[in-house]
Scaffold this active site. Structure first.
Site, PDB file in Angstrom:
ATOM      1  N   GLY A  13       0.685  -0.909   0.265  1.00  0.00           N
ATOM      2  CA  GLY A  13       0.218  -0.053  -0.100  1.00  0.00           C
ATOM      3  C   GLY A  13       1.118   1.275   0.301  1.00  0.00           C
ATOM      4  O   GLY A  13       2.222   1.233   0.706  1.00  0.00           O
ATOM      5  N   ASP A  14       0.133   2.832  -0.483  1.00  0.00           N
ATOM      6  CA  ASP A  14       1.199   3.860  -0.029  1.00  0.00           C
ATOM      7  C   ASP A  14       2.004   4.040  -1.374  1.00  0.00           C
ATOM      8  O   ASP A  14       2.760   5.175  -1.307  1.00  0.00           O
ATOM      9  CB  ASP A  14       1.378   3.799   1.274  1.00  0.00           C
ATOM     10  CG  ASP A  14       0.881   3.801   2.107  1.00  0.00           C
ATOM     11  OD1 ASP A  14      -0.929   4.055   2.063  1.00  0.00           O
ATOM     12  OD2 ASP A  14       0.770   3.450   3.782  1.00  0.00           O
ATOM     13  N   GLY A  16       1.556   5.350  -4.324  1.00  0.00           N
ATOM     14  CA  GLY A  16       1.386   6.576  -4.709  1.00  0.00           C
ATOM     15  C   GLY A  16      -0.121   6.786  -5.635  1.00  0.00           C
ATOM     16  O   GLY A  16       0.030   7.130  -6.564  1.00  0.00           O
ATOM     17  N   LYS A  17      -0.549   5.515  -5.540  1.00  0.00           N
ATOM     18  CA  LYS A  17      -1.902   5.244  -6.961  1.00  0.00           C
ATOM     19  C   LYS A  17      -2.478   6.225  -6.431  1.00  0.00           C
ATOM     20  O   LYS A  17      -2.790   7.004  -7.664  1.00  0.00           O
ATOM     21  CB  LYS A  17      -2.871   3.803  -6.110  1.00  0.00           C
ATOM     22  CG  LYS A  17      -1.652   3.148  -5.689  1.00  0.00           C
ATOM     23  CD  LYS A  17      -3.181   1.847  -5.108  1.00  0.00           C
ATOM     24  CE  LYS A  17      -3.148   2.348  -3.239  1.00  0.00           C
ATOM     25  NZ  LYS A  17      -2.282   2.635  -2.246  1.00  0.00           N
ATOM     26  N   GLY A  18      -3.181   6.766  -5.773  1.00  0.00           N
ATOM     27  CA  GLY A  18      -3.416   8.281  -5.941  1.00  0.00           C
ATOM     28  C   GLY A  18      -2.986   9.685  -6.912  1.00  0.00           C
ATOM     29  O   GLY A  18      -3.638   9.951  -7.864  1.00  0.00           O
ATOM     30  N   ALA A  40      -8.060   3.301   2.923  1.00  0.00           N
ATOM     31  CA  ALA A  40      -7.113   3.717   2.550  1.00  0.00           C
ATOM     32  C   ALA A  40      -6.771   5.241   2.741  1.00  0.00           C
ATOM     33  O   ALA A  40      -7.462   6.000   3.403  1.00  0.00           O
ATOM     34  CB  ALA A  40      -7.729   3.894   0.655  1.00  0.00           C
ATOM     35  N   GLY A  41      -6.007   5.763   1.733  1.00  0.00           N
ATOM     36  CA  GLY A  41      -5.150   6.550   1.736  1.00  0.00           C
ATOM     37  C   GLY A  41      -4.989   7.545   0.870  1.00  0.00           C
ATOM     38  O   GLY A  41      -3.675   7.166   0.565  1.00  0.00           O
ATOM     39  N   HIS A  42      -5.635   8.597  -0.007  1.00  0.00           N
ATOM     40  CA  HIS A  42      -4.457   8.220  -1.540  1.00  0.00           C
ATOM     41  C   HIS A  42      -4.675   9.718  -1.753  1.00  0.00           C
ATOM     42  O   HIS A  42      -5.502  10.337  -1.854  1.00  0.00           O
ATOM     43  CB  HIS A  42      -5.185   8.197  -2.307  1.00  0.00           C
ATOM     44  CG  HIS A  42      -5.475   7.039  -2.344  1.00  0.00           C
ATOM     45  ND1 HIS A  42      -6.579   6.073  -3.279  1.00  0.00           N
ATOM     46  CD2 HIS A  42      -5.966   5.927  -1.679  1.00  0.00           C
ATOM     47  CE1 HIS A  42      -6.887   4.407  -3.123  1.00  0.00           C
ATOM     48  NE2 HIS A  42      -5.922   4.472  -2.110  1.00  0.00           N
ATOM     49  N   THR A 130      -6.436  -0.414  10.185  1.00  0.00           N
ATOM     50  CA  THR A 130      -6.192   1.150  10.342  1.00  0.00           C
ATOM     51  C   THR A 130      -7.657   1.669  11.496  1.00  0.00           C
ATOM     52  O   THR A 130      -7.919   2.950  11.743  1.00  0.00           O
ATOM     53  CB  THR A 130      -6.551   1.592   8.608  1.00  0.00           C
ATOM     54  OG1 THR A 130      -7.765   1.121   8.736  1.00  0.00           O
ATOM     55  CG2 THR A 130      -5.439   1.362   8.291  1.00  0.00           C
ATOM     56  N   GLN A 224      -5.048  -0.110  -0.634  1.00  0.00           N
ATOM     57  CA  GLN A 224      -4.292  -1.187  -0.352  1.00  0.00           C
ATOM     58  C   GLN A 224      -2.939  -1.821  -1.521  1.00  0.00           C
ATOM     59  O   GLN A 224      -2.487  -0.762  -2.144  1.00  0.00           O
ATOM     60  CB  GLN A 224      -4.755  -2.205   0.411  1.00  0.00           C
ATOM     61  CG  GLN A 224      -5.615  -1.207   1.211  1.00  0.00           C
ATOM     62  CD  GLN A 224      -6.724  -1.492   1.868  1.00  0.00           C
ATOM     63  OE1 GLN A 224      -7.248  -1.654   0.832  1.00  0.00           O
ATOM     64  NE2 GLN A 224      -7.045   0.012   1.789  1.00  0.00           N
ATOM     65  N   LYS A 331       8.242   7.257  -6.928  1.00  0.00           N
ATOM     66  CA  LYS A 331       9.480   8.282  -5.165  1.00  0.00           C
ATOM     67  C   LYS A 331      10.645   7.804  -6.191  1.00  0.00           C
ATOM     68  O   LYS A 331      11.688   7.550  -4.955  1.00  0.00           O
ATOM     69  CB  LYS A 331       9.054   7.788  -4.177  1.00  0.00           C
ATOM     70  CG  LYS A 331       7.349   7.652  -3.904  1.00  0.00           C
ATOM     71  CD  LYS A 331       7.237   7.793  -2.260  1.00  0.00           C
ATOM     72  CE  LYS A 331       7.150   8.750  -1.621  1.00  0.00           C
ATOM     73  NZ  LYS A 331       6.382   8.790  -0.320  1.00  0.00           N
TER      74      LYS A 331
HETATM   75  P1  GDP Z   1      -1.728   5.539  -1.992  1.00  0.00           P
HETATM   76  O1  GDP Z   1      -2.350   5.079  -1.286  1.00  0.00           O
HETATM   77  O2  GDP Z   1      -0.764   4.804  -3.013  1.00  0.00           O
HETATM   78  O3  GDP Z   1      -2.135   6.481  -3.021  1.00  0.00           O
HETATM   79  O4  GDP Z   1       0.093   6.787  -1.505  1.00  0.00           O
HETATM   80  P2  GDP Z   1      -0.297   7.760  -0.368  1.00  0.00           P
HETATM   81  O5  GDP Z   1      -0.625   8.903  -0.841  1.00  0.00           O
HETATM   82  O6  GDP Z   1      -0.946   6.466   0.763  1.00  0.00           O
HETATM   83  O7  GDP Z   1       1.199   7.989  -0.009  1.00  0.00           O
HETATM   84  C1  GDP Z   1       2.102   8.234  -1.087  1.00  0.00           C
HETATM   85  C2  GDP Z   1       3.296   9.113  -0.244  1.00  0.00           C
HETATM   86  O8  GDP Z   1       3.742   9.968  -1.371  1.00  0.00           O
HETATM   87  C3  GDP Z   1       2.587  10.911  -0.891  1.00  0.00           C
HETATM   88  O9  GDP Z   1       1.783  11.737   0.645  1.00  0.00           O
HETATM   89  C4  GDP Z   1       2.549  11.603  -2.390  1.00  0.00           C
HETATM   90  O10 GDP Z   1       2.197  13.098  -1.805  1.00  0.00           O
HETATM   91  C5  GDP Z   1       3.852  11.174  -1.973  1.00  0.00           C
HETATM   92  N1  GDP Z   1       4.494  10.880  -3.520  1.00  0.00           N
HETATM   93  C6  GDP Z   1       3.723  10.562  -4.103  1.00  0.00           C
HETATM   94  N2  GDP Z   1       4.878  10.263  -5.259  1.00  0.00           N
HETATM   95  C7  GDP Z   1       5.243  10.587  -4.847  1.00  0.00           C
HETATM   96  C8  GDP Z   1       7.240  10.962  -5.453  1.00  0.00           C
HETATM   97  O11 GDP Z   1       7.440  10.640  -6.647  1.00  0.00           O
HETATM   98  N3  GDP Z   1       8.079  11.699  -4.963  1.00  0.00           N
HETATM   99  C9  GDP Z   1       7.378  11.776  -3.655  1.00  0.00           C
HETATM  100  N4  GDP Z   1       8.799  12.636  -2.600  1.00  0.00           N
HETATM  101  N5  GDP Z   1       6.590  11.862  -2.693  1.00  0.00           N
HETATM  102  C10 GDP Z   1       5.419  11.433  -3.403  1.00  0.00           C
HETATM  103  P1  IMO Z   2      -3.535   2.849   1.077  1.00  0.00           P
HETATM  104  O1  IMO Z   2      -5.233   2.603  -0.335  1.00  0.00           O
HETATM  105  C1  IMO Z   2      -0.929   0.690   3.958  1.00  0.00           C
HETATM  106  C2  IMO Z   2      -3.103  -1.984   6.938  1.00  0.00           C
HETATM  107  C3  IMO Z   2      -3.308  -1.580   8.192  1.00  0.00           C
HETATM  108  C4  IMO Z   2      -2.509  -3.252   8.110  1.00  0.00           C
HETATM  109  C5  IMO Z   2      -3.416  -4.271   7.607  1.00  0.00           C
HETATM  110  C6  IMO Z   2      -5.329  -4.221   8.202  1.00  0.00           C
HETATM  111  O2  IMO Z   2      -3.875   4.215   0.983  1.00  0.00           O
HETATM  112  O3  IMO Z   2      -2.297   2.284  -0.023  1.00  0.00           O
HETATM  113  P2  IMO Z   2      -7.099  -2.733   7.867  1.00  0.00           P
HETATM  114  O4  IMO Z   2      -7.443  -1.637   8.363  1.00  0.00           O
HETATM  115  O5  IMO Z   2      -7.221  -2.451   6.447  1.00  0.00           O
HETATM  116  O6  IMO Z   2      -8.096  -3.797   8.469  1.00  0.00           O
HETATM  117  O7  IMO Z   2      -5.863  -2.679   8.172  1.00  0.00           O
HETATM  118  O8  IMO Z   2      -3.478  -3.356   6.086  1.00  0.00           O
HETATM  119  N1  IMO Z   2      -3.603  -1.051   5.151  1.00  0.00           N
HETATM  120  C7  IMO Z   2      -2.660  -0.203   4.979  1.00  0.00           C
HETATM  121  N2  IMO Z   2      -1.422   0.536   4.319  1.00  0.00           N
HETATM  122  N3  IMO Z   2      -2.066   1.561   3.328  1.00  0.00           N
HETATM  123  C8  IMO Z   2      -3.406   0.945   3.058  1.00  0.00           C
HETATM  124  O9  IMO Z   2      -4.429   1.723   1.928  1.00  0.00           O
HETATM  125  C9  IMO Z   2      -4.469   0.124   3.801  1.00  0.00           C
HETATM  126  N4  IMO Z   2      -4.671   0.059   4.101  1.00  0.00           N
HETATM  127  C10 IMO Z   2      -4.829  -1.089   4.867  1.00  0.00           C
HETATM  128  O10 IMO Z   2      -2.048  -1.008   8.407  1.00  0.00           O
HETATM  129  O11 IMO Z   2      -1.139  -3.411   8.566  1.00  0.00           O
HETATM  130 MG    MG Z   3      -1.898   5.385   0.667  1.00  0.00          MG
END
Ligand code: GDP
Ligand code: IMO
Ligand code: MG
Length: 429
Positions: A13-14, A16-18, A40-42, A130, A224, A331
């Site tokens: 997860g995280d 950079g999907k958003g 999720a947090g995008h 979460t 995720q 990143k």
């Molecule tokens: P998602 O859940 O997949 O949408 O990703 P998140 O938003 O949770 O986490 C990605 C983080 O990396 C966010 O704070 C974005 O603003 C940041 N981000 C995305 N792409 C890049 C990149 O290429 N470089 C840097 N430094 N940050 C990035």
């Molecule tokens: P995005 O879409 C990163 C992780 C939680 C925990 C496990 C189960 O932003 O990439 P849950 O609340 O789903 O029962 O938690 O999954 N987790 C994530 N980690 N990015 C996410 O979403 C996540 N959504 C859940 O930290 O380990």
């Molecule tokens: Mg996220």
């Protein structure tokens, strides 16, 4: 045949999907979420605005585009209300741009309490959820007890709500869980329910298939990551939905032969938030430096993310399970300034070489084997075309493409929408 493209995370997860969905939205007409919920947090950044979306698809900021919350999603009306309010403050035409499936399941306030109670009961073995009520809501869905968006339109919605709430309260009393805040939470939850009634609540499976048949470009946005998938992730430290491309079929009602490109997103290194195995995790200064330079703190919970080197056995596995046709590396800017960069090429387990992740990722005999690369000092935040990337970084990308046998078509070098390169301009995505 017209197809549905899918974009999803290949790690924990995280990735950079958003950001990438927002970047690609101009090429599509409809963006749809197919699983997960407010866990999720995008994050999206453009024109000096930084915005985090939880339930709403990341195409919402674009005019003339439709966004859909699919049947596979679980929706918390309280969180949804807050998301809508902050979008309205930015003058986003949410009522025009967003539709919700009638089959989307509802997260009740008591689901969140059950999530917390279950984590407390697990003690040191907790999942690190979460606490958004995700697990209990999907349990009620598969247990055939759940409430759906379509139910809010029926005359006996309150009966259905109260009956499920009573079941939950009986369970919570067994956990000895403090439910005194419930009526507070219910106030905001029911305000959210009223707000939802203003949206187009639809049979989304019919809608999306019609759009695809009519030649509209449709993108499914994963939440995720593949290593958190309920079947193929690092079970039990996973989420409760199918995060992989097959989840787009069940989570939207689109047939497997309608899946087109599958865009897999991964960071140039690797992170994880919550509990569970992470073979390439760094517990040293290098891990700390990755966290600092990459601002690796959860977009939903603010928790520090665990950081480590890229894990190719895990990526190969995710690419295989998802049928990834195109990669986006995120990143790469964070790696500037490291003397040495490492990539885990395979594992060794009791003298045997493993190119894919094994059944038990927590096996203490599992050893990641690394290849080292020379780092680079140049910052890459203002790159305009791939030629300007440092030679060492280009070599690293070539190595990854060869190892993963999949083209890297998108390179991201900063959080802003503009800090994105199409490495191969002729690629479909
Ligand atoms: P998602 O859940 O997949 O949408 O990703 P998140 O938003 O949770 O986490 C990605 C983080 O990396 C966010 O704070 C974005 O603003 C940041 N981000 C995305 N792409 C890049 C990149 O290429 N470089 C840097 N430094 N940050 C990035
Ligand atoms: P995005 O879409 C990163 C992780 C939680 C925990 C496990 C189960 O932003 O990439 P849950 O609340 O789903 O029962 O938690 O999954 N987790 C994530 N980690 N990015 C996410 O979403 C996540 N959504 C859940 O930290 O380990
Ligand atoms: Mg996220």
């Amino acid at each position: 045949m017209n197809k549905l493209d899918v974009l999803l995370g290949l790690q924990w997860g995280d990735e950079g999907k958003g950001k990438v969905v927002d970047y690609l939205t101009p090429r599509y007409e409809l963006i749809s979420r197919f699983q997960g919920g407010p866990n999720a947090g995008h994050t999206l950044e453009f024109n000096g605005i930084k915005h985090v979306l939880h339930t709403i698809p990341s195409g919402i900021f674009h005019e003339q585009k439709t966004n859909l919350i699919g049947n596979g999603v679980v929706l918390d009306p309280s969180v949804f209300k807050k998301e809508i309010q902050s979008l309205l403050e930015l003058n986003v035409e949410v009522y025009k741009r967003l539709k919700i499936s009638k089959k989307t399941h509802l997260i009740l306030p008591t689901h969140k309490m059950l999530d917390a109670a279950s984590e407390l009961a697990k003690g040191k073995d907790k999942i690190g959820s979460t606490l958004r009520g995700i697990g209990p809501t999907y349990m009620d869905k598969t247990g055939r007890n759940g409430l759906r968006i379509g139910d809010i339109l029926s005359n006996n919605f309150m009966d259905k709500y109260n009956s499920l709430k009573e079941k939950h309260l009986a369970l919570l009393s067994r956990f000895d869980f403090d439910t005194s805040d419930l009526s507070n939470q219910e106030t905001s939850w029911f305000e959210g329910i009223e707000l939802i009634k203003n949206f187009d609540l639809i049979d989304s499976e019919n809608y999306i298939n019609k759009e695809i048949r009519n030649g509209k470009k449709v993108l499914a946005e994963g939440a995720q990551g593949s290593l958190l998938d309920i079947d193929f992730g690092s079970y039990p430290f996973v989420t409760s939905s199918n995060t992989i491309s097959a989840g787009a079929c069940t989570g939207l009602g689109v047939a497997p032969n309608r899946i087109g490109e599958v865009i897999g997103i991964f960071k140039a290194y690797c992170t994880r938030v919550g509990s569970g195995p992470f073979p390439t995790e760094l517990h040293d200064d290098t891990g700390e430096e990755l966290r600092k330079k990459g601002s690796e703190f959860g977009a939903t919970t603010g928790r520090p993310r665990r950081c480590g080197w890229i894990d190719l056995p895990a990526l190969r596995y995710s690419i295989q399970i998802n049928g990834v046709t195109s990669l986006a590396i995120m990143k790469v800017d964070v790696l500037s300034g490291f003397d040495e960069i490492k990539a885990c090429t395979h594992y060794e387990l009791n003298g045997e070489r493993l190119d894919f992740i094994p059944y038990d990722l927590s096996d203490e005999n599992l050893k990641p084997v690394y290849k080292s690369f020379k780092g680079w000092d140049e910052e890459v935040w203002n790159i305009q075309d791939p030629e300007q990337l440092p030679t060492e970084l280009l070599e690293y990308l070539d190595f990854l493409e060869a190892e993963l046998e999949t083209p890297i078509n998108i390179v991201s070098f900063g959080p802003d929408r503009t800090q994105t390169l199409l490495k191969n301009v002729n690629a479909a995505v």
